[in-house]
Design a protein around this motif. Structure first.
Motif, short mmCIF file in Angstrom:
data_model
loop_
_atom_site.label_atom_id
_atom_site.label_comp_id
_atom_site.label_asym_id
_atom_site.label_seq_id
_atom_site.Cartn_x
_atom_site.Cartn_y
_atom_site.Cartn_z
N ASP A 105 0.87 -1.17 0.00
CA ASP A 105 0.00 0.00 0.00
C ASP A 105 0.91 1.23 0.00
OD1 ASP A 105 -1.73 2.04 0.41
OD2 ASP A 105 -2.34 1.45 2.44
N PHE A 113 -2.01 -3.28 -0.82
CA PHE A 113 -2.84 -2.48 -1.72
C PHE A 113 -4.30 -2.97 -1.69
CE2 PHE A 113 -4.78 -1.74 -5.85
CZ PHE A 113 -4.51 -0.41 -6.08
N HIS A 116 -5.86 -1.95 1.44
CA HIS A 116 -6.16 -0.51 1.49
C HIS A 116 -7.63 -0.27 1.14
CE1 HIS A 116 -5.27 3.83 1.01
NE2 HIS A 116 -6.22 3.75 0.09
#
Ligand SMILES: [Zn+2]
Length: 510
Positions: A105, A113, A116
């Protein structure tokens, strides 16, 4: 799909689906759903977790329990940098093709990611009072929960493949496999292909070119028990339903079209797994100005913006009122959002015990109000009135006093302030009170008294204009120019009543 349509015109879709679950399935009831968290949440995303929650609530109203699993598909390949992360493009680009849960992230806020955007969805769920058990699907793969199904598909590869091809309507490549290996060298999942396999092990090459990234050329092998794989979507989906023991699960109409993955899921479950199929349901698209919302392209107002402009219950109302399979087209300009709030306010005035005597449109409103707001509203005076009073007084104590709804004022305050901060008010409500009266307006105001309400003042404008040989329209323009330095504004009677006749007289030096 006609059997999925509502039989009763009084019933909300969540209720007839709940009744189907209770009559057709055995306890424990399970509703599942999921999504790939690869970009910011939009209104379509919201429906993915809101609709199952509404159905679960309907089942619970029958005194039955229902588990709700929400799958975060973060083992899927990271295939594009969303617009919202464009400034991190160079950091993210080398990770294209890897599972979302191993891509870092770039903001440093979340574990990965994929996490996130999962965390963003999670906080929205809390706001919307939706409480599923969230499953990070990589953990299920890592702990071997999918292994038996992976081996099953490998063992029955020929039949699996033919079901996938028949239901999707297209021939798969020669090297098609139920398994998507994760490359041991570069970590990508998008670029690998299985080259040979037994029931519980496989060899692979990392040599595919998927346009947005290329394989590293590594050749390796793994056992299923190494947990370095994911099933392809059309096989992953039916497997998760077996793992959770799903009684009911929905999907967007795109999955339900001819050649869509719903058809594959159904045939894999019944013909290959020899299992009972869950109750499927399908829902329409959420459109933004007629277009599909897109996570990657950033089309559409994000939910994080929407929740600043509308109370949660109004957004919920907007999404649960239409028929399930209807596309919901949202053009979030101020007029439309205001209309939605006023529609919600009108629905609060309907008596839910009198559904029988209502027309279909009011029935839908009353039912949607019950679902979205539990038949309670936090404000009594209309949102538009708060907007008007705040524009006039710019002081929440005064707004509370003059509207007579201090609780409503406190509740709607952040929304009203956001509308004004963004200059989002309807054109007629963009004004500043700046008294500069004409002689005629002074004369008119002197005829008013403090017991008159908005309507009485409105009528008085016409009477006064007539008595003085002025056209009604010209009199209204004169009033607006005298009070707010514009030719148009909120209804003049309402505006003057909101200002208060006594205050106005004082301000105009009468
Ligand atoms: Zn590789």
């Amino acid at each position: 799909m006609s059997e999925l349509k509502s039989e009763s015109k009084h019933m909300h879709w969540s209720e007839w689906l709940a009744q189907r679950v209770i009559s057709e399935k055995k306890e424990p009831y399970v509703i599942s759903g999921g999504m790939t968290t690869s970009g910011p949440s939009h209104l379509g995303t919201l429906c993915e977790f809101l609709f199952p929650s509404v159905i679960r609530d309907a089942i619970r109203k029958h005194g039955k329990d229902c588990k709700y699993y929400f799958v975060a598909d973060i083992l899927d390949a990271f295939d594009s940098v969303p617009l919202a992360m464009e400034k991190y493009h160079s950091v993210l680009e080398p990770h294209l093709g890897k599972p979302l849960c191993v891509v870092p992230d770039p903001t440093g806020q979340s574990k990965s990611f994929g996490d996130h955007y999962l965390d963003e969805a999670r906080s929205l769920m809390t706001k919307f009072n939706v409480h599923p058990q969230i499953i990070r699907i990589n953990e299920y793969y890592e702990s071997g929960k999918f292994d038996d199904w992976a081996k099953f598909y490998l063992e029955n590869e020929a039949q699996t493949r033919s079901i996938v091809e028949e239901t999707s309507g297209k021939a798969e490549k020669k090297d098609w496999s139920p398994i998507q290996p994760i490359c041991q060298q570069c970590g990508k999942i998008a670029t690998t292909r299985v080259t040979s396999h037994t029931i519980d092990a496989y060899a692979y090459s990392c040599d595919r070119d998927v346009k947005y990234t290329k394989g590293c050329g590594y050749v390796g092998q793994n056992k299923i028990s190494d947990h370095k794989y994911k099933l392809v979507w059309r096989l992953h989906w039916p497997a998760w339903k077996q793992i959770f023991g799903t009684s009911i699960e929905g999907a967007g109409i795109d999955h339900h079209t001819k050649g869509g993955s719903e058809d594959t899921c159904c045939h894999i479950t019944k013909d290959l797994m020899k299992k009972e199929y869950h109750i499927p349901y399908r829902y329409g698209f959420i459109l933004f100005q007629g277009k599909k919302y897109s996570k990657s392209k950033g089309i559409g107002m994000g939910v994080s913006d929407m929740v600043k402009l509308l109370p949660i219950e109004v957004i919920k109302y907007m999404l649960v009122r239409p028929d399930l399979e209807e596309n919901i087209d949202i053009d979030p300009n101020s007029e439309n959002l205001l209309k939605t709030i006023e529609d919600f306010e009108a629905s609060a005035k309907l008596d839910p015990s009198k559904l029988d005597s209502m027309n279909r449109s009011d029935q839908k409103k009353a039912i949607a109000f019950g679902i979205s707001a539990d038949n309670k509203t936090a404000w009594k005076v209309g949102f538009l009135d708060f907007l008007l009073y705040y524009q006039l007084y710019r002081n929440w104590d005064e707004v509370a006093k003059y509207t007579g709804d201090p609780q409503g004022a406190a509740y709607l305050r952040p929304y009203v302030e956001e509308w004004i901060a963004r200059d989002f008010q309807p054109e007629d409500y963009k004004f500043k009170y700046a008294p500069n009266p004409s002689e005629m307006v002074k004369k008119f105001v002197s005829t008013l008294n403090s017991s008159m309400d908005g309507l009485a003042i409105h009528n008085a404008v016409y009477d006064f204009a007539k008595a003085n040989g002025i056209e009604g329209r010209a009199m209204f323009i004169d009033i607006y120019r005298s009070l707010i330095a514009k030719d148009k504004g909120p209804r003049a009677g309402k505006l003057i009543a909101a200002l208060g006749v006594d205050r106005l007289k004082k301000d105009l030096g009468i």
